[in-house]
Design an enzyme around this catalytic site. Structure first.
Site: not given
Ligand code: SF4
Length: 342
Positions: A27, A110, A128
């Protein structure tokens, strides 16, 4: 969604693991970086530093070498700093909750939502550009996604959806893939979309108008909604009593950025409900000291027109009125759209 993801989701190396450490690394690498670019870096990184304790003890030179070419090197430094915290404060285990993940260096909303949902099955939606676009289209919402309050509201919708999903992990990853492959900005492939039967934007044919994304305009720019309101063969115009265009006529407008806000304002001011049914486009008009950015919509009165009867003009009457240049541009844009609705 989850069924679609099981069949059509992308097969990516970090999806073949449930290890929160590896999901975290992926991520962070995916922030600002394309999936294809990340894959070889991810594989090399995990081979060299297979767990959080290896990362916490990594030499800076070796760490940055692994990151070389991926850009945004602060991400690597933050990863290591967070790894040290995980070793020190969490006994080497990545925390599971969204809120705690947020406290670790380099993990924003996020990434925290992605790790919490994918690694731990927590129902926290990722927000997002991709998911904002999907939400705007799915619910046919014209709110400006450049605004924090819209991001917050859409995030709450994401949380409600993920809360009802069987697998938060599959749901978030399905949304990521849907945004990347199907519900793309310019050419969404709606026939292939698992949401096509419930998508309100698709039904209303507003997909390509959504999401509304108006970046903050400069201070001297005034943003407004301008409405060309029709009642049978007449258009509604108002005379400016003061200001820049005193005594000139123009369409009804007010400073705001969404048609729903305009409809509410109009009802309060004129006591007649209206519906803005189509977006014509943006018209810009530059004055000496300011710029008007007019989001032009076509609309109609929803009930009796008595209250605004005196403000309605036929084409011929309109030709005789002194209409401001800014609003002549609006009229032309509307006439063009009327002639060629495509
Ligand atoms: S039906 Fe089309 S617009 Fe709606 S979510 Fe799917 S791809 Fe996006």
């Amino acid at each position: 969604m989850e069924a679609w993801f099981a069949v059509s989701g992308r097969d990516l190396p970090w999806r073949r693991t449930g290890d929160p450490y590896k999901i975290w690394v992926s991520e962070i690498m995916l922030q600002q970086t394309q999936v294809e670019t990340v894959i070889p870096y991810y594989e090399r990184f995990i081979r060299a530093l297979p767990d959080v304790s290896a990362l916490a003890e990594a030499e800076d030179d070796g760490l940055f070498k692994l990151w070389q070419g991926l850009g945004y090197y602060r991400r690597a430094a933050h990863l290591k700093e967070a790894a040290v915290t995980v070793m020190k404060d969490f006994g080497g285990h990545m925390p599971a909750s969204y809120e705690t993940l947020l406290q670790l260096k380099g993990i924003g909303p996020y990434s925290a939502a992605a790790i919490a949902s994918i690694a731990y099955g927590q129902p926290k939606g990722v927000v997002d550009g991709n998911t904002l676009r999907i939400i705007a289209r799915l619910f046919n919402l014209e709110d400006n996604i450049a605004l924090d309050k819209t991001k917050k509201a859409f995030g709450q919708l994401m949380d409600a959806l993920i809360g009802a999903a069987k697998s938060p992990s599959a749901f978030n990853q399905a949304m990521m893939d849907l945004g990347a492959m199907i519900c793309t900005p310019r050419k969404p492939d709606c026939p292939a979309c698992p949401l096509k039967d419930i998508c309100r934007g698709r039904r209303a044919d507003t997909i390509l108008l959504l999401p509304v994304n108006i970046k903050k305009v400069k201070r001297e720019t005034e943003e407004m909604v301008t409405a060309v309101i029709r009642a049978e063969d007449r258009l509604m115009l108002v005379r400016n009593r003061e200001g820049l265009l005193k005594d000139l006529y123009g369409f009804v407008q007010t400073p705001c950025s969404s048609p729903s806000a305009f409809e509410a304002w109009f009802l309060e001011k004129y006591k007649v409900p209206i519906r803005l049914q189509s977006y014509i486009g943006d018209v810009k008009h530059v004055f000496t000291h300011r710029t008007w950015l007019m989001h032009v919509y076509a609309g109609y009165l929803l009930s009796d027109r008595d209250q605004v009867r005196d403000l309605l003009y036929t084409d011929r009457e309109l030709e005789a009125l002194p209409v401001s240049t800014a609003h002549m541009k609006v009229l032309k844009a509307w006439q063009k759209a009327e002639k060629d609705p495509s």
